[in-house]
Design a protein around this motif. Structure first.
Motif, PDB file in Angstrom:
ATOM      1  N   VAL A 361     -23.923 -34.012   5.472  1.00 39.47           N
ATOM      2  CA  VAL A 361     -23.408 -33.381   4.264  1.00 39.47           C
ATOM      3  C   VAL A 361     -23.599 -34.309   3.072  1.00 39.47           C
ATOM      4  O   VAL A 361     -23.752 -35.522   3.224  1.00 39.47           O
ATOM      5  CB  VAL A 361     -21.903 -33.032   4.398  1.00 39.47           C
ATOM      6  N   GLN A 362     -23.588 -33.730   1.894  1.00 39.52           N
ATOM      7  CA  GLN A 362     -23.646 -34.497   0.663  1.00 39.52           C
ATOM      8  C   GLN A 362     -22.256 -35.062   0.336  1.00 39.52           C
ATOM      9  O   GLN A 362     -21.236 -34.536   0.795  1.00 39.52           O
ATOM     10  CB  GLN A 362     -24.139 -33.609  -0.484  1.00 39.52           C
ATOM     11  N   PRO A 363     -22.184 -36.129  -0.454  1.00 40.35           N
ATOM     12  CA  PRO A 363     -20.883 -36.739  -0.764  1.00 40.35           C
ATOM     13  C   PRO A 363     -19.854 -35.769  -1.330  1.00 40.35           C
ATOM     14  O   PRO A 363     -18.655 -35.902  -1.066  1.00 40.35           O
ATOM     15  CB  PRO A 363     -21.243 -37.822  -1.781  1.00 40.35           C
ATOM     16  N   ALA A 364     -20.303 -34.772  -2.104  1.00 42.11           N
ATOM     17  CA  ALA A 364     -19.363 -33.830  -2.720  1.00 42.11           C
ATOM     18  C   ALA A 364     -18.538 -33.087  -1.684  1.00 42.11           C
ATOM     19  O   ALA A 364     -17.375 -32.749  -1.937  1.00 42.11           O
ATOM     20  CB  ALA A 364     -20.129 -32.840  -3.596  1.00 42.11           C
ATOM     21  N   GLU A 365     -19.108 -32.834  -0.531  1.00 38.49           N
ATOM     22  CA  GLU A 365     -18.354 -32.126   0.506  1.00 38.49           C
ATOM     23  C   GLU A 365     -17.254 -32.998   1.084  1.00 38.49           C
ATOM     24  O   GLU A 365     -16.214 -32.500   1.512  1.00 38.49           O
ATOM     25  CB  GLU A 365     -19.289 -31.648   1.608  1.00 38.49           C
ATOM     26  N   LEU A 366     -17.473 -34.304   1.110  1.00 38.87           N
ATOM     27  CA  LEU A 366     -16.420 -35.205   1.572  1.00 38.87           C
ATOM     28  C   LEU A 366     -15.345 -35.388   0.512  1.00 38.87           C
ATOM     29  O   LEU A 366     -14.148 -35.349   0.818  1.00 38.87           O
ATOM     30  CB  LEU A 366     -17.010 -36.572   1.937  1.00 38.87           C
TER      31      LEU A 366
END
Length: 456
Positions: A361-366
């Motif tokens: 996943v991309q950082p935004a999802e975390l």
């Protein structure tokens, strides 16, 4: 005099060849286990590798010392200093065991021994004088893991890797005293170290291949230290985690390994794959489908630095790799003392075994509601201490399989894994999957991406 430096980028390890141009005798110092480069240079220059020597019993790579005796008939020179627990064993009968003040004569080149304990009790430094060139002044010193460019050798490996309790502080104090011996030598002396940047044998090694004693006196923190107590505190703090294979290296370099020879490795796709499984494909390709229980270490310049954390030296190995790389892979694993590659499964044949995957996943999802998520930070302890997500749990990526470490989540949990840039976390994701953690989510771009996302 002939001088040649050899550098193994995969291990940040440096070795040397010195030869007397009049007698054609050569010596190799701290040789790596694969001797091809030394043989090629000696043949091209018309030298005989008459001698081989080591500065200490190495922990980070497999020594080629005994193979030099087998292959070239070299006479070996090793330290006889230090603790009785760390004496060389199973050496050829004509081996010379060295003490402080002894000399090695390589034709008209002299190497004088200085005992420099600290990194290890038996550590010695070789001080070179080229009498054949008409000099009575020393030119330089081979410092091994004693003195690096910009740093010095760490004193904690015997305790951290070999589990010899109480040796760290003693080693640090010995290192302080060893550095005092350098006060007797001139600034112009060249420093030829055993490692460069990237080696875990110190915490701030310089990237340039050599230095001078005068330059180090001006720029190396350790040579400017005057107080033993503060020196010891600084030296033992924030050292990088030592890879797990270091303990094995100490043992086999003390006791010896069989002679290394390239062999024909089986290539195929049998129903049962032998031993531990390492998948050398890219992290992107691996994550889409892989063999359950396999560990993903992409085959690049950092391959060995990562693989050493996970190799089981008591089991054979299956590699998911390009069979064309068989010889190079054997040499690479041999350089950390592993010789039991049993099978190579071609990369384009792995689909029949691929039953597992993990999510990226991309950082935004975390960062969306990250306070409510299970986050595992697999960076080094120094990176974690510098800055981290407040609810993240920390465990170094190389310690996920350690017997004395515990993964701080349940196997059923959804676990977001990140490192600094996304490389180590991908390796960690494969290790966690192999350990039975099914719901692993790798965060691309790592903490760099997370931090940028939180700042926007």
């Amino acid at each position: 005099m002939f001088f040649k430096q050899f550098y193994d980028e995969k291990l940040s390890q440096t070795s040397y060849m010195i030869a007397c141009q009049q007698t054609k005798d050569a010596i190799i110092i701290d040789p790596s286990r694969v001797l091809d480069e030394y043989e090629e240079v000696a043949y091209k220059q018309g030298y005989n590798i008459s001698y081989a020597a080591e500065t200490h019993i190495h922990a980070d790579f497999a020594s080629g010392l005994r193979d030099a005796a087998r292959k070239f008939g070299s006479r070996l020179f090793v330290s006889d200093e230090g603790d009785d627990n760390w004496k060389y064993e199973n050496m050829p009968e004509n081996t010379v065991f060295l003490k402080e003040g002894d000399t090695i004569e390589v034709g008209n080149v002299e190497l004088k021994v200085m005992h420099t304990p600290g990194h290890t009790p038996e550590s010695i430094t070789f001080i070179l004088t080229d009498h054949g060139g008409g000099s009575e002044e020393p030119m330089g010193m081979f410092t091994g893991d004693f003195l690096f460019v910009g740093d010095i050798g760490r004193p904690d490996l015997l305790e951290e890797a070999a589990k010899m309790k109480g040796t760290t502080e003693l080693g640090a104090k010995e290192m302080f005293n060893s550095l005092k011996k350098l006060e007797n030598y001139p600034d112009f002396l060249q420093i030829w170290p055993g490692h460069g940047a990237g080696s875990p044998c110190g915490k701030a090694l310089g990237a340039v291949p050599l230095s001078t004693l005068g330059y180090e006196r001006q720029n190396n923190w350790a040579l400017k230290a005057e107080n033993e107590e503060s020196f010891v505190k600084e030296l033992v703090s924030d050292q990088p985690e030592p890879p797990t294979h270091f303990a094995h290296m100490k043992k086999v370099n003390k006791e010896g390994l069989p002679e290394f020879k390239v062999k024909e490795v089986d290539v195929g796709t049998p129903e049962q794959l032998p031993g531990q499984i390492f998948d050398l494909r890219s992290k992107e390709t691996f994550s889409e489908g892989f063999i359950k229980g396999s560990i993903n270490i992409p085959f690049n310049d950092k391959f060995l630095r990562f693989a050493g954390w996970y190799v089981d030296f008591n089991r054979p190995m299956t590699l998911i790799a390009d069979p064309e790389n068989s010889e190079q892979l054997q040499k690479d694993f041999a350089s950390i003392g592993f010789d039991d590659i049993a099978l190579i499964v071609p990369e384009d044949k792995v689909e029949q075994y691929a039953v597992a995957s993990y999510e990226n996943v991309q950082p935004a999802e975390l960062t969306a509601d990250y306070e409510d998520k299970n986050i595992l930070d697999v960076r080094s302890k120094s990176e974690y201490r510098k800055e981290n997500l407040k609810n993240a749990k920390h465990l170094h990526f190389g310690q996920l399989t350690s017997e004395d470490k515990e993964i701080p989540f349940d196997k059923e949990d959804n676990i977001y894994v990140h490192c600094q840039s996304g490389v180590r976390s991908a390796i960690a994701a494969s290790v966690l999957k192999a350990e039975g953690y099914e719901n692993i989510i790798n965060v691309r771009k790592g903490y760099n991406g997370i931090k940028n996302e939180l700042q926007t």
